[in-house]
Scaffold this motif. Sequence first.
Motif, mmCIF file in Angstrom:
data_model
loop_
_atom_site.group_PDB
_atom_site.id
_atom_site.type_symbol
_atom_site.label_atom_id
_atom_site.label_comp_id
_atom_site.label_asym_id
_atom_site.label_seq_id
_atom_site.Cartn_x
_atom_site.Cartn_y
_atom_site.Cartn_z
ATOM 1 N N ARG A 16 0.862 -1.183 0.000
ATOM 2 C CA ARG A 16 0.000 0.000 0.000
ATOM 3 C C ARG A 16 0.892 1.224 0.000
ATOM 4 O O ARG A 16 1.917 1.254 0.685
ATOM 5 C CB ARG A 16 -0.915 0.015 1.233
ATOM 6 C CG ARG A 16 -1.993 -1.065 1.208
ATOM 7 C CD ARG A 16 -2.795 -1.114 2.487
ATOM 8 N NE ARG A 16 -3.591 0.098 2.696
ATOM 9 C CZ ARG A 16 -4.455 0.234 3.713
ATOM 10 N NH1 ARG A 16 -4.620 -0.746 4.591
ATOM 11 N NH2 ARG A 16 -5.147 1.341 3.842
ATOM 12 N N GLU A 44 -3.002 5.991 -2.081
ATOM 13 C CA GLU A 44 -4.019 6.396 -1.111
ATOM 14 C C GLU A 44 -3.681 7.756 -0.488
ATOM 15 O O GLU A 44 -2.534 8.211 -0.493
ATOM 16 C CB GLU A 44 -4.121 5.353 0.006
ATOM 17 C CG GLU A 44 -4.437 3.948 -0.467
ATOM 18 C CD GLU A 44 -4.434 2.971 0.683
ATOM 19 O OE1 GLU A 44 -5.042 3.271 1.735
ATOM 20 O OE2 GLU A 44 -3.809 1.895 0.554
ATOM 21 N N ASN A 91 -4.859 8.182 5.487
ATOM 22 C CA ASN A 91 -5.233 6.799 5.778
ATOM 23 C C ASN A 91 -4.148 6.051 6.549
ATOM 24 O O ASN A 91 -4.210 4.825 6.672
ATOM 25 C CB ASN A 91 -5.504 6.038 4.471
ATOM 26 C CG ASN A 91 -6.772 6.480 3.785
ATOM 27 O OD1 ASN A 91 -7.622 7.139 4.386
ATOM 28 N ND2 ASN A 91 -6.913 6.121 2.519
ATOM 29 N N SER A 115 -4.927 3.068 9.114
ATOM 30 C CA SER A 115 -5.315 1.801 8.494
ATOM 31 C C SER A 115 -4.114 1.101 7.885
ATOM 32 O O SER A 115 -3.945 -0.119 8.043
ATOM 33 C CB SER A 115 -6.373 2.062 7.416
ATOM 34 O OG SER A 115 -6.583 0.925 6.618
ATOM 35 N N ALA A 116 -3.264 1.855 7.202
ATOM 36 C CA ALA A 116 -2.095 1.264 6.552
ATOM 37 C C ALA A 116 -1.117 0.706 7.573
ATOM 38 O O ALA A 116 -0.558 -0.384 7.390
ATOM 39 C CB ALA A 116 -1.418 2.302 5.673
ATOM 40 N N GLN A 152 -1.779 -0.372 10.590
ATOM 41 C CA GLN A 152 -2.347 -1.576 11.201
ATOM 42 C C GLN A 152 -2.232 -2.770 10.262
ATOM 43 O O GLN A 152 -1.955 -3.896 10.703
ATOM 44 C CB GLN A 152 -3.812 -1.333 11.562
ATOM 45 C CG GLN A 152 -4.470 -2.506 12.279
ATOM 46 C CD GLN A 152 -5.885 -2.191 12.707
ATOM 47 O OE1 GLN A 152 -6.532 -1.309 12.167
ATOM 48 N NE2 GLN A 152 -6.378 -2.914 13.696
ATOM 49 N N TRP A 153 -2.416 -2.534 8.976
ATOM 50 C CA TRP A 153 -2.394 -3.615 7.979
ATOM 51 C C TRP A 153 -0.992 -4.159 7.749
ATOM 52 O O TRP A 153 -0.800 -5.363 7.564
ATOM 53 C CB TRP A 153 -2.962 -3.073 6.666
ATOM 54 C CG TRP A 153 -2.769 -3.947 5.474
ATOM 55 C CD1 TRP A 153 -3.557 -4.997 5.077
ATOM 56 C CD2 TRP A 153 -1.716 -3.843 4.485
ATOM 57 N NE1 TRP A 153 -3.063 -5.550 3.916
ATOM 58 C CE2 TRP A 153 -1.934 -4.866 3.536
ATOM 59 C CE3 TRP A 153 -0.631 -2.996 4.328
ATOM 60 C CZ2 TRP A 153 -1.101 -5.052 2.428
ATOM 61 C CZ3 TRP A 153 0.208 -3.176 3.244
ATOM 62 C CH2 TRP A 153 -0.030 -4.189 2.310
#
Length: 248
Positions: free
Chosen positions: A168, A187, A191, A194-195, A197-198
């Motif tokens: 990402r 993105e 964000n 979210s990134a 955490q992923w």
Amino acid sequence: MRYSTSKELFDELCSRFSDIIGKNGLSAKKVEIHASVLTPEEAIGTPGRTDYPILEGKDMMLQAVYEGCMGQVFTDSPASFTGTLQDILSMDIVNDRHARGLFIAALNAVMRSLEAAAGTVHCKNDGMEKCAVQMGERISKQYGKPKIAQIGYQPAILEQLAPEFPLRVLDMNPKNIGTTVSGITIEDGRNWPSAVQWADLILCTGSTLANGSIIHFLNLDKDVVFYGTTIAGAAELLGLKRLCFESL
């Protein structure tokens, strides 16, 4: 050390730089720092592609020269300055982004002159493509096949990593957000929670130091690797991981 706010981070960075200056007897000298904004060609030469942010005019390269050594920083808030290191230490780098750029450039130049930091000058021409290849090889060797959140659009790195890793990419430039490169849709930088955490691994541009967003990518429970020349000196002072294979 953990940092709850960007103020804590910049205060600590300033304190450690002040210690370096004091320990080496530099504060008593009338040292001049010359900072100038480089043109894109002066900064990165003539790479084979035209989509690097500096070529599009979003960011500029600020360069400080100290004792014949150069320190650079990518910033969207350029400024010029001539004065002493004590003047640099007196600047408000927490609230003034122009001052912060000057501080970082000066920090990099001084650390380079003391041989306390390397790679404080950006690579040129095909150096970015070569760096991207080495970046992919190093990540594969050290981490296997991690999910990578690349913070900051660096096209050569993106294109090198995209075929090999789950990826990402986040950026703050509205021109880049929503575009697709090598199958990866860039993105909005907002964000980042979210990134983070992923991802298994955060690959973060050192330019986050200049804009202050670096605070989002510290104190994490996973590896964060910074890249680029902007963070050269700060990475050494703060103990941050950094990869920058072709810098000078």
